[in-house]
Design a protein around this motif. Structure first.
Motif, short mmCIF file in Angstrom:
data_model
loop_
_atom_site.label_atom_id
_atom_site.label_comp_id
_atom_site.label_asym_id
_atom_site.label_seq_id
_atom_site.Cartn_x
_atom_site.Cartn_y
_atom_site.Cartn_z
N ILE A 106 -5.58 -37.78 2.35
CA ILE A 106 -6.48 -36.43 2.40
C ILE A 106 -6.55 -36.40 4.13
O ILE A 106 -6.94 -37.34 4.83
CB ILE A 106 -7.89 -36.90 2.06
CG1 ILE A 106 -8.19 -36.89 0.57
CG2 ILE A 106 -9.02 -35.84 2.69
CD1 ILE A 106 -9.50 -37.22 -0.25
N TRP A 107 -6.38 -35.20 4.53
CA TRP A 107 -6.34 -34.74 5.79
C TRP A 107 -7.39 -34.02 6.36
O TRP A 107 -7.59 -32.92 6.00
CB TRP A 107 -5.04 -34.10 6.40
CG TRP A 107 -3.71 -35.06 6.16
CD1 TRP A 107 -3.23 -35.49 5.11
CD2 TRP A 107 -2.88 -35.55 7.04
NE1 TRP A 107 -2.26 -35.90 4.80
CE2 TRP A 107 -1.84 -36.21 6.34
CE3 TRP A 107 -2.89 -35.66 8.36
CZ2 TRP A 107 -1.05 -36.93 7.23
CZ3 TRP A 107 -1.90 -36.36 9.27
CH2 TRP A 107 -0.65 -37.00 8.35
N LEU A 108 -8.38 -34.42 7.01
CA LEU A 108 -9.61 -34.00 7.40
C LEU A 108 -9.74 -33.55 8.83
O LEU A 108 -9.39 -34.49 9.84
CB LEU A 108 -10.91 -34.58 7.25
CG LEU A 108 -12.23 -33.91 7.71
CD1 LEU A 108 -12.47 -32.69 6.75
CD2 LEU A 108 -13.31 -34.90 7.41
N VAL A 109 -9.83 -32.17 9.44
CA VAL A 109 -9.87 -31.83 10.85
C VAL A 109 -11.30 -30.90 10.94
O VAL A 109 -11.57 -30.23 10.24
CB VAL A 109 -8.86 -30.61 10.97
CG1 VAL A 109 -8.79 -30.22 12.60
CG2 VAL A 109 -7.21 -31.33 10.63
N VAL A 110 -12.04 -31.38 12.07
CA VAL A 110 -13.51 -30.90 12.26
C VAL A 110 -13.08 -30.21 13.84
O VAL A 110 -12.86 -31.12 14.77
CB VAL A 110 -14.47 -31.91 12.29
CG1 VAL A 110 -15.60 -31.33 12.36
CG2 VAL A 110 -14.52 -32.51 10.76
N GLY A 111 -13.10 -29.05 13.60
CA GLY A 111 -12.64 -28.32 15.01
C GLY A 111 -13.22 -26.85 15.06
O GLY A 111 -13.94 -26.39 14.50
N ASP A 112 -12.48 -26.31 15.97
CA ASP A 112 -12.35 -24.87 16.17
C ASP A 112 -11.98 -23.94 15.70
O ASP A 112 -10.69 -23.67 15.73
CB ASP A 112 -12.64 -24.60 17.95
CG ASP A 112 -12.79 -23.03 18.10
OD1 ASP A 112 -13.91 -22.56 17.99
OD2 ASP A 112 -12.01 -22.30 18.71
#
Length: 960
Positions: A934-940
């Motif tokens: 699972i690849w999670l990205v928290v950003g703009d």
């Protein structure tokens, strides 16, 4: 990976440099396995016996080039700590060229002429060191590491290169890349977190233009961009010279041999220009200044007040330490009584001194509940001050606070690194390495009149700086008559930074030496790991007890661990375990919350009750002579909780405030979302232990009582003790508890996890300066035969700190991140493999692609050298495994939780020595394969989502 000075290295009183003044690289390498519990700071009793004369034994000498050298001998463990302290911090910089001292803290780890590129980190990994680390403050820069004692000569050889064989390796590409790393650190620690710019606003307004404390230690992005290679080299040659540096060696070593080695490796380095001490530069405010700022990441308003005071170790610094603690900390504190209990404007008040070499300041910080006007908070502060002016400080409170500060002071000197480091600080700040004796005497000499005097001198009706940080669009909550603060916000621009070539080699002329420095020195006499003697017993109610007797210091640490914790909650009532723990700290049947707190503090103890995901626990530290009384209080807290309705209201407000703040923190959002993706909506493991706003609001006192009655039982409890107490004495006290606490059957649930399908998931945090990455999958439990081989396999990938591939490629090679690591973690029933990082926003896609490639290539590119480095580190590091009481307690908890033998480290050493490349490849291919992640990205989202989609690594799923 925040870079700050570890607590063991600084006095835990206002005499120390607070964390807010430090920037450094937290370069520690942590292994992914069940972690020992952190040692709690203990406090001293109010009624002291005869005050001991306290001193740190040391030897001091100076080389002809001016290098100041301090030795401290401690043979309790087969380790030695080596530290260099340069008397240069941000105060030696000039406006327009700020951040240089901190920049050098980074540069000095990268390369030197004799160790080569990345040589220090590679050596640290091989020799089993704690990891080369550093920190920068306004006044000093530190470099330090603890290693097995047979690696002392290696460390002296390596540290000498920092001063004499380093600066030629700094080239334009090296400087350009490290500028990016430092900017990533600023984004992570300042730009991308709530209230991150508040200290900048305070210092800019508290100190006049040009004052060396008016800018931040980390500097500004603009100054870093503008720094030239000539600027950097000139700064180094002025300040990083032997006559401005203190070398400290502390631990188990031969001082005569070490003296010869210091001369051998440092003696030929030329002295620099004479350096005079900077004059004191205290400041006086002519008028109060009020500033406000609308913070993109804040969800609650925060008010900070700052007053100018005195430099470190000044006469008034000691009563100021007592004053700030009395005003803000605990049930009897005026600020707590007014702001938290009476007016319920906030859950917490903090106040402390920030004292440096040239000047000092006191700061008061209140983060109010959502929607509360900061004018009301300020009025409450004034009401609390009036209360103090009327009541003063009672003698029992004075003694209680001094007692706590005294033992915190001693605890800060508990490790060889801590004692050695403090010798250097005393020498630099007080011009006397032996100042420790006077330091504690001055603390204990503080009177109530002193406390009142410094309040009147520095705070009462004196001008101050008031800084209001409020959520975007809520300017009306700021303190009245505030003007807008000027804060520089970085814009996210894709492609703004030039790419760097990680394979580029610096070209430079070698610095001559009288000796051959090109060959790493050999090990000294072997350092042998000593496993502590462990005793085991069982109480009459079935509780298993594990203990280690240790009389190095007159303290006792023990923990009572009750299996269950958050696992016993239902999803609609998440947060029950946490609130139960909070209430059990707040009074007993026969003691009010204030009376219980005072009783604990008077005994110099710390009793912490908490709820983890899989356990409910009591963690206790006490002076050995007060053990019986402290244990009686623990028993009272466990068996006779007060269940105070007023305290439940306050506790729920406090937890709700924490939940609210976490809503806007990218790191907290990532942790919460990643847990839900890994475990699913129907598993309690996917939920925060704090609960949600709705679940906390719904929890009643009956829920807490039901949790207490059903799940806290000796049948699922374990006790561990380390310290200056015999097995017989501990069991005698514990048996009194056993007789009053009958066992009942309790089953700990094992909720099944249903992870989301592998792929990329994205959470939008508008205008985020960094993207937070969490990558991973469920894996084996800690009791699996594959567990330690997986820890071994992960070491080179991302568990080895700065020696790992992820760190070398993303930080050292590309400058994409401040830090990245991977971990293997587990408990009795499950585990996970995970990678975590924060990368600069405009290389989000590039970072994901690079991590993807590293993982894909890892099994086939694992070498014999990787195998040997992992073996060397994981075996040799065990010499440091049991140095502290906290580490020994961790050994006992691992034994009781996993049914491991006392010498399980020997089994792990055997496993490490037997590992082969095919076995590493098998583990990597089973637990680290790309198609299971699972690849999670928290950003703009506005600037990064489409770039992620173009990678072609799969569908990108938006998560609300």
């Amino acid at each position: 990976m925040p870079r700050n000075l570890t607590a063991s290295l600084a006095l835990l009183t206002a005499l120390s440099i607070p964390a807010l003044s430090l920037f450094g690289c937290d370069r520690s390498s942590t292994q992914s396995e069940p972690k020992p519990q952190t040692e709690a700071a203990s406090q001293a009793p109010a009624e002291q016996e005869a005050k001991p004369d306290f001193a740190i034994d040391y030897q001091q000498f100076q080389l002809d080039n001016g290098l100041n050298v301090l030795f401290h001998i401690d043979r309790s463990d087969p380790v030695v700590a080596v530290s260099l302290t340069a008397h240069v911090g941000s105060a030696r910089e000039k406006e327009g060229r700020t951040g240089f001292a901190h920049l050098f803290e980074h540069l000095l780890f990268l390369e030197s002429e004799n160790l080569g590129k990345g040589g220090l980190d590679a050596m640290s990994a091989r020799i089993g060191g704690s990891g080369a680390n550093g920190s920068t403050s306004r006044d000093v820069t530190n470099y330090y590491q603890t290693v097995p004692k047979d690696a002392l000569e290696k460390m002296l050889w390596a540290e000498a290169d920092k001063l004499g064989w380093f600066i030629n390796t700094v080239t334009e590409p090296v400087l350009a890349k490290e500028k990016q790393v430092v900017k990533n650190e600023k984004r992570q620690g300042v730009d991308n977190r709530p209230y991150g710019h508040s200290q900048y606003v305070i210092d800019r307004n508290l100190y006049p233009e040009g004052h060396p404390y008016s800018w931040q230690v980390i500097g500004s992005l603009e100054d870093l961009d503008n720094a030239t290679l000539d600027d950097v080299k000139t700064f180094f040659r002025r300040w990083y010279v032997p006559n401005n540096v203190t070398l400290v060696v502390a631990g188990d070593f031969d001082p005569e041999q070490a003296k010869a080695l210091v001369q051998k490796y440092f003696g030929e380095i030329p002295a620099g220009e004479a350096i005079e001490r900077a004059p004191k530069q205290p400041v006086t405010l002519k008028e109060t200044k009020r500033r406000y700022y609308e913070d993109n990441f804040a969800r609650q308003p925060q008010l900070t007040l700052a007053w100018p005071t005195v430099p470190r170790y000044s006469e008034d610094s000691y009563p100021l330490a007592v004053l700030t603690e009395y005003l803000s900390d605990g049930k009897r504190a005026p600020l707590y009584r007014v702001l938290v209990e009476d007016e319920q404007l906030t859950a917490n008040v903090s106040m402390g001194a920030y004292e440096s070499e040239l000047a000092g300041q006191v700061q008061l910080e209140v983060q109010a509940f959502s929607g509360r006007d900061l004018d009301a908070v300020y009025a409450g502060i004034q009401k609390a001050f009036a209360l103090f002016e009327k009541e003063g400080i009672a003698e029992q409170d004075l003694e209680r606070i001094k007692a706590g500060q005294e033992v915190a002071f001693y605890n800060s000197l508990s490790s060889v690194l801590g004692k050695g480091f403090q010798l250097a600080q005393y020498d630099i700040y007080a011009d006397d390495p032996g100042y420790v004796s006077e330091d504690i005497e001055r603390l204990l000499a503080v009177t109530a009149d002193d406390v009142k005097r410094v309040y009147q001198k520095y705070i009462d009706d004196k001008p101050f700086v008031a800084v209001s940080f409020v959520p975007k669009g809520e300017k009306a909550l700021a303190l009245a008559d505030s003007t807008e603060a000027q804060v520089v916000e970085e814009q996210i621009v894709n492609g703004a930074e030039d790419a760097v070539d990680p394979t580029a080699q610096a070209e430079y002329q070698k610095t001559p030496s009288k000796i051959d420095r090109s060959v790493e020195p050999a090990y000294g006499a072997p350092a042998q790991t000593t496993v502590p003697d462990v005793w085991q017993s069982e109480l009459s109610n079935g509780i298993e007890v594990y203990g280690i007797e240790n009389s190095e210091v007159p303290t006792v640490n023990f923990s009572l661990v009750i299996d269950g914790g958050q696992l016993q909650e239902s999803i609609d009532k998440t947060g029950v375990a946490n609130l139960t723990a909070m209430l059990m700290e707040r009074g007993t049947k026969n003691r009010t919350p204030e009376e219980l707190e005072t009783a604990i503090q008077k005994l110099g103890a710390n009793i912490n009750v908490s709820a983890a995901q899989d356990a409910f626990r009591f963690d206790v530290t006490t002076l050995a002579r007060n053990f019986d009384e402290v244990f009686a209080l623990v028993q009272e807290m466990l068996l006779e909780p007060r269940w105070d309705e007023k305290e439940l209201v306050l506790a729920k407000k406090s937890v709700t405030s924490q939940i609210k703040r976490a809503e806007a923190e990218p790191g907290a959002i990532a942790s919460k979302t990643f847990a839900r993706l890994l475990h699913g909506d129907d598993s309690i493991r996917g939920y925060s232990g704090l609960g949600t706003e709705d679940s906390v609001a719904a929890i009643t006192m009956d829920d807490l009582k039901a949790y207490y009655a059903q799940y806290l039982s000796p049948s699922v409890a374990r006790v561990h003790v380390v310290g200056d107490i015999s097995q017989q004495d501990f069991l005698a006290a514990a048996e009194s508890l056993a007789k009053q606490w009958p066992a009942k059957s309790v089953k700990v649930p094992d909720p099944k996890s249903e992870p989301a399908k592998p792929g990329i998931y994205f959470v939008d945090v508008p205008d985020s300066k960094q993207s937070i990455l969490r990558i991973g999958r469920l894996a084996m439990p800690a009791v699996s035969d594959d567990y330690y081989p997986a820890v071994f396999t992960n070491y080179i990938l991302g568990g080895g700190g700065f020696a790992s591939r992820l760190m070398q490629e993303l930080r050292e090679g590309k400058g994409y991140t401040y830090g990245i690591g991977s971990s293997v973690s587990g408990d009795n029933t499950g585990g996970r493999f995970a990678i975590g990082s924060g990368v600069r926003a405009n290389v989000t896609a590039e970072s994901v692609q690079l991590i993807h490639d590293i993982l894909a290539d890892y099994p086939d590119t694992y070498t014999e050298a990787d195998l040997e480095n992992s073996r060397s580190y994981l075996v040799r590091a065990n010499t440091r495994a049991f140095e502290t009481a906290g580490a020994k307690l961790g050994l006992l908890e691992n034994m009781s939780k996993y049914d491991w033998p006392a010498d399980y480290v020997r089994e792990r050493e055997a496993t490490a020595k037997a590992m082969t490349i095919p076995e590493v490849q098998k583990i990597a291919e089973e637990y680290m394969q790309l198609d299971s992640m699972i690849w999670l990205v928290v950003g703009d989202r506005a600037t990064q989502l489409e770039r992620l989609k173009k990678l072609g690594l799969g569908e990108v799923n938006l998560v609300e």
